[in-house]
Write a protein that holds these residues in place. Structure first.
Motif, PDB file in Angstrom:
ATOM      1  N   VAL A 183      -2.054  31.025  -8.028  1.00 25.23           N
ATOM      2  CA  VAL A 183      -2.226  30.411  -9.339  1.00 25.23           C
ATOM      3  C   VAL A 183      -3.036  29.136  -9.166  1.00 25.23           C
ATOM      4  N   ASP A 184      -4.017  28.935 -10.039  1.00 25.64           N
ATOM      5  CA  ASP A 184      -4.838  27.720 -10.018  1.00 25.64           C
ATOM      6  C   ASP A 184      -4.400  26.793 -11.147  1.00 25.64           C
ATOM      7  N   LEU A 185      -4.063  25.551 -10.787  1.00 26.08           N
ATOM      8  CA  LEU A 185      -3.615  24.563 -11.759  1.00 26.08           C
ATOM      9  C   LEU A 185      -4.557  23.373 -11.748  1.00 26.08           C
ATOM     10  N   PRO A 186      -5.118  22.983 -12.898  1.00 25.12           N
ATOM     11  CA  PRO A 186      -6.002  21.816 -12.942  1.00 25.12           C
ATOM     12  C   PRO A 186      -5.253  20.544 -12.541  1.00 25.12           C
ATOM     13  N   LEU A 187      -5.816  19.777 -11.650  1.00 24.36           N
ATOM     14  CA  LEU A 187      -5.161  18.546 -11.195  1.00 24.36           C
ATOM     15  C   LEU A 187      -4.921  17.577 -12.348  1.00 24.36           C
ATOM     16  N   VAL A 188      -5.847  17.531 -13.305  1.00 21.50           N
ATOM     17  CA  VAL A 188      -5.725  16.567 -14.402  1.00 21.50           C
ATOM     18  C   VAL A 188      -4.565  16.907 -15.323  1.00 21.50           C
ATOM     19  N   GLN A 189      -4.033  18.121 -15.244  1.00 21.07           N
ATOM     20  CA  GLN A 189      -2.916  18.518 -16.095  1.00 21.07           C
ATOM     21  C   GLN A 189      -1.566  18.346 -15.416  1.00 21.07           C
ATOM     22  N   ILE A 190      -1.557  17.964 -14.142  1.00 21.34           N
ATOM     23  CA  ILE A 190      -0.299  17.833 -13.420  1.00 21.34           C
ATOM     24  C   ILE A 190       0.416  16.551 -13.851  1.00 21.34           C
ATOM     25  N   GLU A 191       1.649  16.716 -14.322  1.00 19.61           N
ATOM     26  CA  GLU A 191       2.461  15.564 -14.733  1.00 19.61           C
ATOM     27  C   GLU A 191       3.311  15.061 -13.564  1.00 19.61           C
ATOM     28  N   THR A 192       3.987  15.957 -12.872  1.00 20.03           N
ATOM     29  CA  THR A 192       4.749  15.581 -11.691  1.00 20.03           C
ATOM     30  C   THR A 192       4.610  16.666 -10.635  1.00 20.03           C
ATOM     31  N   ALA A 193       4.691  16.266  -9.385  1.00 20.71           N
ATOM     32  CA  ALA A 193       4.637  17.184  -8.262  1.00 20.71           C
ATOM     33  C   ALA A 193       5.593  16.698  -7.188  1.00 20.71           C
ATOM     34  N   ARG A 194       6.471  17.570  -6.720  1.00 22.37           N
ATOM     35  CA  ARG A 194       7.432  17.201  -5.677  1.00 22.37           C
ATOM     36  C   ARG A 194       7.596  18.342  -4.695  1.00 22.37           C
ATOM     37  N   LEU A 195       7.792  17.971  -3.434  1.00 24.68           N
ATOM     38  CA  LEU A 195       8.085  18.973  -2.425  1.00 24.68           C
ATOM     39  C   LEU A 195       9.490  19.543  -2.643  1.00 24.68           C
ATOM     40  N   VAL A 196       9.675  20.785  -2.224  1.00 24.35           N
ATOM     41  CA  VAL A 196      10.982  21.424  -2.250  1.00 24.35           C
ATOM     42  C   VAL A 196      11.480  21.490  -0.811  1.00 24.35           C
ATOM     43  N   PRO A 197      12.587  20.818  -0.478  1.00 26.19           N
ATOM     44  CA  PRO A 197      13.082  20.829   0.905  1.00 26.19           C
ATOM     45  C   PRO A 197      13.393  22.260   1.357  1.00 26.19           C
ATOM     46  N   GLU A 198      13.019  22.559   2.590  1.00 25.78           N
ATOM     47  CA  GLU A 198      13.307  23.855   3.188  1.00 25.78           C
ATOM     48  C   GLU A 198      14.122  23.631   4.451  1.00 25.78           C
ATOM     49  N   PHE A 199      15.221  24.336   4.556  1.00 22.60           N
ATOM     50  CA  PHE A 199      16.117  24.140   5.679  1.00 22.60           C
ATOM     51  C   PHE A 199      16.230  25.437   6.482  1.00 22.60           C
TER      52      PHE A 199
END
Length: 199
Positions: A183-199
């Protein structure tokens, strides 16, 4: 917990701490401090911040000479007349409580002089935590291959929230794998971005 800061104590404001499961925070009052009762935080913080944004540049100008990386800034409204200025910092050797306290004192003094934000707010200095926020395309590029949660400012294909693996950042677009599909998401439309921890 809550600590009251009367105006007579402004010369030597006390820090107060709030511990979270992921990052830890150091708070300090700024600009006529007023600590409000706990309430739901309503925020709209744009993840892909401009490096020349005036407030971000002011914060970087204080944090980076101290030897830390200024990851990003959030200005969050949390009710009538109350707000939080949250600053995320990082270091190659990690962030300790003492680091947040040092940055909070130095940055708070500069903010009191520069007065970049009108009204009352609390300064909060935080480590990024395991669910690290990503504020710039460069920060996303450092974590390609990791899982992340993305929230858009507007709906795309009928949805605003996407969770998947970060694949690439190119031509103002973030490409990620969501449910096995690129999926391609325009950077200018991103409101928040966070990593998801992987264990």
């Amino acid at each position: 917990f809550l600590i009251d800061h009367p105006d007579s104590c402004r010369e030597r404001p006390r820090l107060f701490l709030d511990w979270a499961a992921g990052p830890f925070f150091v708070f300090a009052p700024a600009l006529t401090p007023r600590i409000s009762p706990a309430c739901q935080v309503h925020a709209r913080s744009v993840a892909m911040q401009r490096r020349d944004d005036a407030l971000t540049a002011l914060v970087r100008g204080v944090v980076e000479p101290m030897g830390y990386e200024a990851l990003g800034v959030e200005h969050l409204q949390r009710g009538a007349g109350s707000a939080v200025l949250r600053v995320y910092i990082d270091h190659a050797q990690g962030i300790r409580l003492e680091d947040c306290e040092a940055v909070s004192r130095q940055l708070g003094a500069v903010l009191d002089v520069e007065d970049p934000i009108p009204g009352h707010y609390d300064l909060e200095v935080s480590s990024p935590g395991l669910d690290r926020p990503l504020f710039t395309p460069g920060q996303i590029a450092r974590h390609l291959g990791s899982r992340a949660r993305i929230k858009l400012a507007v709906k795309r294909d009928g949805r605003r929230r996407f969770e998947g693996r970060l694949l690439a950042v190119e031509a103002e677009v973030l490409r990620m794998e969501v449910d096995g599909v690129a999926v391609d998401l325009p950077l200018v439309q991103i409101e928040t971005a966070r990593l998801v921890p992987e264990f």
